[in-house]
Scaffold this active site. Structure first.
Site: not given
Length: 279
Positions: A59, A112, A149
């Site tokens: 990931k 981000a 998150h």
């Protein structure tokens, strides 16, 4: 296909969307082309490991992927894209223009931070673990924080307010879902192995959707101090149809984010394919 006797290492995060997606794969509930050994780490560590091609399947944030494309290619399944899923900029009060101000970021290679720098190219970035950002903003150590998150569900408890939803900004600019995280395989793996791993990840998510209560203990084990409601909200938000297959719209979104990253000088242009070819 040649199956290795040694397990392939699969890296993913502690976040509920990852543990939900990979529960079945890591617990032998679905067929895999080779034995799999999972390693759970925070996203920044996984991004760093990808920089040295440590893991064969991992990931990673899409921003980090664009920097390691020579070594990795993205699976069409298992990633995080969507609408209403973007990172937030939060602060103790109104801050106005953030150019020249300090903003805490969860990492240089996060999607981000890429979006933050596109919107505010003159911002001063201070990097820290994502779970340390809200306390740092609350203590006044930085002017604002870039949160990801489950923090998007809990920032109110730190007395913080939302300055900008970068996902909403992206959607307004492009009309496309926001690419956040991808599952990568090393390009040196045979194509049939890449495709088989893609099928295994897809089957793992399908199993979790068909047996939604079965993975809960595993997800809870890695969810830190998260409440059950926040844990479920996290899964509901980040696991969607794009997680099953990125699809044509998801591909367009990834290509647009890549184009903007190149335009911003964050990465170099490449002609390599972005996704594993379909079997």
């Amino acid at each position: 296909m040649t199956v290795s006797a040694d397990p392939l290492e699969l890296g993913y995060s502690f976040c509920p969307n990852d543990t939900f997606i990979f529960y079945a794969l890591s617990h032998g509930k679905v067929n895999t082309p080779t034995p799999i050994h999972e390693l759970l780490e925070d996203v920044q560590t996984l991004n760093d490991w990808a920089g040295v091609a440590r893991l064969p399947i991992t990931k990673i944030s899409y921003r980090a992927y664009f920097s390691v494309m020579k070594d990795y290619v993205a699976l069409r399944s298992g990633g995080a894209l969507g609408r209403g899923v973007g990172p937030l900029i939060v602060a103790r009060g109104e801050q106005g223009d953030l150019n020249g101000k300090t903003v805490a970021s969860p990492g240089a290679l996060t999607t981000a931070e890429l979006l933050l720098k596109i919107v505010y190219p003159g911002v001063r970035v201070v990097r820290m673990r994502y779970d340390a950002i809200m306390p740092a903003v609350e203590r006044g150590e930085v002017d604002a924080g870039l949160i990801i998150h489950e923090s998007r569900f809990t920032y109110h408890t730190h007395g913080l307010s939302k300055l900008l939803d970068l996902g909403a900004w992206w959607e307004g600019e492009t009309g496309l879902p926001l690419p956040l995280g991808a599952i990568l395989v090393r390009r040196d793996l045979p194509t049939d192995m890449q495709q088989a791993l893609q099928a295994a990840v897809r089957a793992s998510l399908e199993y979790a959707w068909q047996h939604p209560h079965e993975p809960k203990a595993y997800i809870r084990q890695h969810a830190l101090e998260m409440s059950d409601d926040v844990m479920q909200a996290h899964i509901d938000l980040y696991v969607n149809e794009f997680s099953l297959d990125v699809g044509e719209e998801g591909e367009r979104a990834v290509r647009e984010l890549y184009r903007r990253a190149v335009e911003a000088g964050a990465v170099e242009a490449s002609e390599l394919p972005l996704f594993v070819e379909e079997g």
